[in-house]
Write a protein that holds these residues in place. Structure first.
Motif, PDB file in Angstrom:
ATOM      1  N   ALA A 109      75.109 -32.847 -67.569  1.00 51.94           N
ATOM      2  CA  ALA A 109      75.691 -31.446 -67.897  1.00 51.94           C
ATOM      3  C   ALA A 109      77.448 -31.698 -68.788  1.00 51.94           C
ATOM      4  CB  ALA A 109      76.527 -31.558 -66.013  1.00 51.94           C
ATOM      5  N   LEU A 110      77.309 -30.472 -69.307  1.00 49.38           N
ATOM      6  CA  LEU A 110      79.223 -30.971 -70.254  1.00 49.38           C
ATOM      7  C   LEU A 110      80.149 -30.759 -68.937  1.00 49.38           C
ATOM      8  CD1 LEU A 110      77.028 -30.320 -72.263  1.00 49.38           C
ATOM      9  CD2 LEU A 110      78.592 -28.532 -72.805  1.00 49.38           C
ATOM     10  N   SER A 111      81.136 -31.417 -69.040  1.00 51.08           N
ATOM     11  CA  SER A 111      82.138 -31.535 -68.209  1.00 51.08           C
ATOM     12  C   SER A 111      82.792 -29.714 -68.532  1.00 51.08           C
ATOM     13  CB  SER A 111      83.266 -32.926 -68.665  1.00 51.08           C
ATOM     14  OG  SER A 111      83.665 -32.384 -69.891  1.00 51.08           O
ATOM     15  N   GLU A 112      83.926 -29.795 -67.610  1.00 53.32           N
ATOM     16  CA  GLU A 112      83.657 -28.501 -66.885  1.00 53.32           C
ATOM     17  C   GLU A 112      85.206 -27.923 -68.349  1.00 53.32           C
ATOM     18  OE1 GLU A 112      87.020 -25.733 -64.431  1.00 53.32           O
ATOM     19  OE2 GLU A 112      86.093 -27.437 -63.814  1.00 53.32           O
ATOM     20  N   ASP A 113      86.141 -29.513 -68.603  1.00 53.02           N
ATOM     21  CA  ASP A 113      87.350 -29.578 -69.327  1.00 53.02           C
ATOM     22  C   ASP A 113      86.555 -29.546 -71.115  1.00 53.02           C
ATOM     23  OD1 ASP A 113      88.667 -29.848 -68.056  1.00 53.02           O
ATOM     24  OD2 ASP A 113      88.963 -32.465 -68.511  1.00 53.02           O
ATOM     25  N   VAL A 114      85.616 -29.773 -71.313  1.00 54.91           N
ATOM     26  CA  VAL A 114      84.730 -29.856 -72.601  1.00 54.91           C
ATOM     27  C   VAL A 114      84.590 -27.962 -72.607  1.00 54.91           C
ATOM     28  CG1 VAL A 114      82.674 -30.383 -74.177  1.00 54.91           C
ATOM     29  CG2 VAL A 114      84.125 -32.134 -72.816  1.00 54.91           C
ATOM     30  N   THR A 115      83.751 -27.688 -72.130  1.00 56.13           N
ATOM     31  CA  THR A 115      83.525 -26.337 -72.318  1.00 56.13           C
ATOM     32  C   THR A 115      84.446 -25.214 -71.898  1.00 56.13           C
ATOM     33  OG1 THR A 115      81.193 -26.820 -70.340  1.00 56.13           O
ATOM     34  CG2 THR A 115      82.010 -24.650 -70.667  1.00 56.13           C
ATOM     35  N   GLN A 116      85.478 -25.820 -71.230  1.00 58.47           N
ATOM     36  CA  GLN A 116      86.847 -24.647 -71.143  1.00 58.47           C
ATOM     37  C   GLN A 116      87.623 -24.847 -72.281  1.00 58.47           C
ATOM     38  OE1 GLN A 116      87.449 -21.912 -69.017  1.00 58.47           O
ATOM     39  NE2 GLN A 116      86.867 -22.355 -67.358  1.00 58.47           N
ATOM     40  N   SER A 117      87.565 -26.198 -73.110  1.00 57.10           N
ATOM     41  CA  SER A 117      87.862 -26.157 -74.216  1.00 57.10           C
ATOM     42  C   SER A 117      87.323 -25.447 -75.623  1.00 57.10           C
ATOM     43  CB  SER A 117      87.905 -27.509 -75.176  1.00 57.10           C
ATOM     44  OG  SER A 117      88.727 -27.407 -76.050  1.00 57.10           O
ATOM     45  N   ILE A 118      86.133 -25.421 -75.717  1.00 50.04           N
ATOM     46  CA  ILE A 118      84.971 -24.828 -76.834  1.00 50.04           C
ATOM     47  C   ILE A 118      85.556 -22.875 -76.204  1.00 50.04           C
ATOM     48  CG2 ILE A 118      82.893 -24.337 -77.221  1.00 50.04           C
ATOM     49  CD1 ILE A 118      82.229 -26.684 -76.123  1.00 50.04           C
ATOM     50  N   LEU A 119      84.918 -22.893 -75.280  1.00 49.41           N
ATOM     51  CA  LEU A 119      84.883 -21.034 -75.112  1.00 49.41           C
ATOM     52  C   LEU A 119      86.673 -20.889 -75.439  1.00 49.41           C
ATOM     53  CD1 LEU A 119      84.142 -21.117 -71.019  1.00 49.41           C
ATOM     54  CD2 LEU A 119      83.208 -20.081 -73.170  1.00 49.41           C
ATOM     55  N   LYS A 120      87.601 -21.652 -75.313  1.00 43.38           N
ATOM     56  CA  LYS A 120      88.938 -21.384 -75.566  1.00 43.38           C
ATOM     57  C   LYS A 120      89.054 -20.845 -76.863  1.00 43.38           C
ATOM     58  CE  LYS A 120      93.526 -22.499 -75.217  1.00 43.38           C
ATOM     59  NZ  LYS A 120      94.517 -23.653 -73.904  1.00 43.38           N
ATOM     60  N   ASP A 121      88.637 -21.995 -77.627  1.00 43.84           N
ATOM     61  CA  ASP A 121      88.854 -22.357 -78.945  1.00 43.84           C
ATOM     62  C   ASP A 121      87.905 -20.780 -79.562  1.00 43.84           C
ATOM     63  OD1 ASP A 121      89.978 -23.525 -78.936  1.00 43.84           O
ATOM     64  OD2 ASP A 121      88.543 -25.582 -79.458  1.00 43.84           O
ATOM     65  N   LEU A 122      86.377 -20.485 -79.065  1.00 40.79           N
ATOM     66  CA  LEU A 122      86.170 -19.522 -79.324  1.00 40.79           C
ATOM     67  C   LEU A 122      86.647 -18.210 -79.156  1.00 40.79           C
ATOM     68  CD1 LEU A 122      82.027 -19.991 -78.128  1.00 40.79           C
ATOM     69  CD2 LEU A 122      82.846 -19.620 -80.407  1.00 40.79           C
ATOM     70  N   ASN A 123      86.694 -17.731 -77.666  1.00 40.03           N
ATOM     71  CA  ASN A 123      88.321 -16.582 -78.010  1.00 40.03           C
ATOM     72  C   ASN A 123      89.023 -16.451 -78.615  1.00 40.03           C
ATOM     73  OD1 ASN A 123      88.822 -14.729 -75.389  1.00 40.03           O
ATOM     74  ND2 ASN A 123      91.215 -15.434 -76.279  1.00 40.03           N
ATOM     75  N   THR A 124      89.847 -18.134 -79.305  1.00 38.77           N
ATOM     76  CA  THR A 124      90.411 -17.445 -80.624  1.00 38.77           C
ATOM     77  C   THR A 124      89.837 -16.596 -81.801  1.00 38.77           C
ATOM     78  OG1 THR A 124      91.774 -19.292 -79.475  1.00 38.77           O
ATOM     79  CG2 THR A 124      92.424 -18.434 -81.985  1.00 38.77           C
ATOM     80  N   PHE A 125      89.206 -17.565 -81.931  1.00 39.87           N
ATOM     81  CA  PHE A 125      87.642 -17.396 -83.001  1.00 39.87           C
ATOM     82  C   PHE A 125      87.571 -15.820 -83.474  1.00 39.87           C
ATOM     83  CE2 PHE A 125      83.578 -16.525 -84.362  1.00 39.87           C
ATOM     84  CZ  PHE A 125      83.456 -17.874 -85.811  1.00 39.87           C
ATOM     85  N   GLU A 126      87.513 -15.484 -82.049  1.00 39.01           N
ATOM     86  CA  GLU A 126      87.096 -13.629 -81.749  1.00 39.01           C
ATOM     87  C   GLU A 126      87.918 -13.185 -82.228  1.00 39.01           C
ATOM     88  OE1 GLU A 126      84.358 -13.044 -78.473  1.00 39.01           O
ATOM     89  OE2 GLU A 126      83.176 -14.669 -78.711  1.00 39.01           O
ATOM     90  N   SER A 127      88.937 -13.288 -81.549  1.00 43.94           N
ATOM     91  CA  SER A 127      90.844 -12.773 -81.692  1.00 43.94           C
ATOM     92  C   SER A 127      91.367 -12.293 -82.454  1.00 43.94           C
ATOM     93  CB  SER A 127      91.249 -12.749 -80.283  1.00 43.94           C
ATOM     94  OG  SER A 127      91.940 -14.325 -80.437  1.00 43.94           O
ATOM     95  N   LYS A 128      91.409 -13.274 -83.840  1.00 41.74           N
ATOM     96  CA  LYS A 128      91.655 -13.311 -84.706  1.00 41.74           C
ATOM     97  C   LYS A 128      90.845 -13.142 -85.993  1.00 41.74           C
ATOM     98  CE  LYS A 128      95.557 -16.634 -83.395  1.00 41.74           C
ATOM     99  NZ  LYS A 128      96.004 -18.224 -83.673  1.00 41.74           N
ATOM    100  N   GLY A 129      89.621 -12.756 -85.730  1.00 42.09           N
ATOM    101  CA  GLY A 129      88.522 -12.596 -86.826  1.00 42.09           C
ATOM    102  C   GLY A 129      88.482 -13.417 -87.359  1.00 42.09           C
ATOM    103  N   LEU A 130      88.692 -14.971 -86.993  1.00 39.03           N
ATOM    104  CA  LEU A 130      88.291 -15.605 -88.158  1.00 39.03           C
ATOM    105  C   LEU A 130      86.815 -15.691 -88.456  1.00 39.03           C
ATOM    106  CD1 LEU A 130      90.131 -18.962 -86.419  1.00 39.03           C
ATOM    107  CD2 LEU A 130      90.474 -17.440 -88.177  1.00 39.03           C
ATOM    108  N   PHE A 131      86.012 -14.757 -87.418  1.00 36.70           N
ATOM    109  CA  PHE A 131      84.669 -15.020 -87.748  1.00 36.70           C
ATOM    110  C   PHE A 131      84.420 -14.651 -89.807  1.00 36.70           C
ATOM    111  CE2 PHE A 131      86.052 -11.796 -85.181  1.00 36.70           C
ATOM    112  CZ  PHE A 131      85.367 -10.585 -85.597  1.00 36.70           C
ATOM    113  N   LEU A 132      85.106 -13.696 -89.537  1.00 39.99           N
ATOM    114  CA  LEU A 132      85.189 -12.535 -90.901  1.00 39.99           C
ATOM    115  C   LEU A 132      84.855 -14.082 -92.942  1.00 39.99           C
ATOM    116  CD1 LEU A 132      87.255  -9.780 -90.524  1.00 39.99           C
ATOM    117  CD2 LEU A 132      84.586  -9.692 -90.571  1.00 39.99           C
ATOM    118  N   LYS A 133      85.394 -14.808 -92.148  1.00 39.56           N
ATOM    119  CA  LYS A 133      85.271 -15.971 -93.398  1.00 39.56           C
ATOM    120  C   LYS A 133      84.393 -15.809 -93.803  1.00 39.56           C
ATOM    121  CE  LYS A 133      89.554 -18.334 -91.938  1.00 39.56           C
ATOM    122  NZ  LYS A 133      90.333 -20.199 -91.583  1.00 39.56           N
TER     123      LYS A 133
END
Length: 588
Positions: free
Chosen positions: A466-490
């Motif tokens: 199992a992945l640690s909660e810290d690793v999962t939360q960190s990735i989810l936080k980064d994905l949240n930033t990735f989506e909210s800032k429109g970085l997926f358009l690069k």
């Protein structure tokens, strides 16, 4: 007041005048010598001599021979040879005078039994219109020429008309269809050496345009060998351009620039319209090297030529799009507005030509050819009833199949439109909801990655740990930033590049996306982009005015096909129909 004259300047001026007079005398002497040497030549010999000079770009000599040919025919009151003479003299004259010579062909052959001149003259008129970028008139004249040639059952004239129509097909992007026609006549024995060579040039161009590069190298080498042997500089530089074009398609930009530069020196020196195609290709090569200043230099020079001659070609849209974006990025509003204006003028002309040609070519050329083929099949099978009935049955089946496919396509289009309308309504409905609700919903989406441990699904890596909660939360936080800032358009985003940005590995990132989004990385990325563009298109009139390749580029796709496929997979309709339905909803 006295005037003082600089004696040295006067001497220099006199020398120049003397030199000019000497050169003029030499020219007229050479001209008279050539004219005198033509006496006693037959019409066939004169025509051969004209072709030899013309192929070697000796324009003045070929003009002298053409005029002598016409004068000889007039003095002998030979109408058919007068027609040939008018055809010869028109080649090296400007548009109005050349057109008068062609009209003279109709006049002198009006009362003769030889009606093949109708087919020839209409084809020549078509060529003049084509050269002056009036493709509508060119096509109409080629169609008339083809009808006369078919009436005469003259295979050579039929071949010429078909080849001319193939040029127009190629010009509007139907390179696969054009290549078939060029290949057919290239492999036949119906053309002269020079005609065979020109057909090879057009065949190579169609192959490169349609990314059929397999046999291009061999054909270019054959063409260069032929042109060098015949001392045809014009043809040599056509093949240098095609060689550069092939390199450009293969993204070998340095080699492409080398070939294009040599071709440009020649075509610009003789003020030939091929210089514009070379300028465009040079600009695209430097764009490939990311040298924007050089790209702008060549595109600006190209625009100046186009404005002067008003002769256009479809790829100009790329030129103006690049210049507009370049000056926008450099905050040069004046030049940005200028190139927007130039783009609109050129685009309007290209659009009018394309609409006319894409409608008239199938109606006036493709359909009659199909009907002729059908008639030939029926005539060939007249002596065999069983075969005849079989053929009719096949034709009926094809017709039924065509009707079925037609109605099926209409039904599919209707379904696509309904899906597009539903998508528009759902987005509009979402926008009409109270701001507080949208805000709360958005806040929930924003905070979604910070799910508490009790409700967070267990995520395991490839080994089953199992992945640690810290690793999962960190990735989810980064994905949240990735989506909210429109970085997926690069452009160029991959699972590996995103994992590197998040300072994690691809296995963890993939598992988190699969678990929390219920989809793989590719689907996740496409969905983000399509959701984004669905809303943007509804809100942004300017974005709707873009061509699909430009919209695809803004979303980070490498090509329009990938964008269209992703859009259809996500929404169930196509981007073109979606945009059209938005415009319809606004009008209504």
């Amino acid at each position: 007041m006295k005037k003082y004259v600089n004696l040295q300047d006067t001497t220099i001026t006199m020398k120049r005048i003397f030199t000019f007079l000497l050169l003029s005398a030499n020219f007229f002497y050479a001209q008279k010598q050539l004219t005198d040497s033509l006496k006693g030549f037959s019409y066939a010999e004169l025509k051969k001599k004209f072709n030899d000079y013309d192929e070697k770009d000796k324009i003045q000599e070929s003009k002298i021979i053409a005029k002598y040919y016409l004068q000889k025919a007039k003095s002998e009151k030979n109408n058919l040879q007068m027609a040939e003479g008018y055809l010869l003299v028109h080649f090296n004259e400007d548009f109005p005078l050349a057109m008068k010579y062609i009209d003279s062909v109709f006049i002198v052959t009006k009362n003769t039994r030889e009606s093949s001149y109708d087919a020839i003259a209409y084809r020549m008129k078509g060529n003049l219109y084509y050269k002056n970028d009036n493709l509508k008139a060119a096509l109409d004249n080629y169609i008339v020429s083809l009808k006369y040639a078919q009436r005469q059952k003259d295979q050579k004239l039929i071949a010429y008309a078909n080849l001319n129509i193939a040029y127009i097909n190629s010009h509007i992007g139907r390179n696969v269809e054009a290549a078939k026609m060029f290949r057919h006549y290239y492999d036949s024995n119906e053309l002269s050496e020079s005609e065979h060579n020109q057909t090879r040039v057009n065949l190579i161009n169609c192959y490169i345009e349609s990314d059929q590069l397999d046999s291009v190298g061999v054909l270019i080498k054959e063409g260069l060998d032929y042109s060098t042997k015949n001392q045809n500089k014009y043809s040599v530089n056509q093949y240098l351009y095609l060689s550069g074009f092939s390199y450009l398609k293969q993204k070998k930009y340095e080699q492409a620039i080398g070939e294009f530069s040599k071709a440009y020196d020649y075509f610009s020196d003789i003020e030939d319209n091929n210089a514009n195609y070379v300028l465009y290709s040079l600009g695209k090569s430097y764009e490939g090297l990311n040298d924007k200043k050089k790209t702008v230099e060549y595109f600006t020079k190209l625009d100046a030529n186009v404005e002067k001659t008003n002769i256009t070609f479809p790829d100009l849209r790329d030129v103006y799009t690049f210049l507009i974006d370049y000056y926008k990025d450099n905050d040069d509003t004046q030049k940005q507005l200028y190139y927007i204006d130039r783009f609109l003028k050129v685009d309007k002309k290209l659009d009018e030509q394309f609409k006319y040609l894409s409608t008239e070519l199938p109606k006036k050329y493709d359909t009659p050819n199909l009907l002729r083929e059908k008639e030939n099949i029926i005539n060939d099978l007249n002596n065999n009833k069983i075969s005849l009935y079989a053929s009719i049955s096949v034709l009926l089946l094809i017709l039924i199949l065509f009707i079925y496919l037609y109605y099926k396509s209409k039904k599919t289009e209707k379904q696509y439109r309904k899906i597009a309308q539903d998508l528009i309504h759902s987005i509009e409905k979402k926008h009409m909801e109270p701001v507080e609700i949208q805000k709360n919903e958005f806040s929930q989406e924003e905070t979604q990655p910070l799910i508490i441990e009790e409700v967070m699904p267990e995520i395991k890596d490839k080994t089953g740990n199992a992945l640690s909660e810290d690793v999962t939360q960190s990735i989810l936080k980064d994905l949240n930033t990735f989506e909210s800032k429109g970085l997926f358009l690069k452009k160029g985003i991959t699972l590996a590049s995103l994992a590197k940005t998040f300072k994690t590995n691809t296995a963890y990132l993939s598992e988190v996306i699969n678990t929390h989004q219920g989809k793989n990385f590719t689907t996740y990325l496409n969905d983000l982009r399509i959701d984004y563009v669905s809303e943007r298109l509804l809100e942004d009139k300017k974005l709707r005015s873009y061509k699909l390749p430009a919209i695809a580029d803004e979303l980070g796709y490498n090509n329009v096909q990938a964008f269209s496929a992703a859009f259809k997979k996500k929404t169930g309709t196509t981007p073109a129909i979606y945009i059209k339905e938005i415009e319809n909803s606004i009008i209504s």
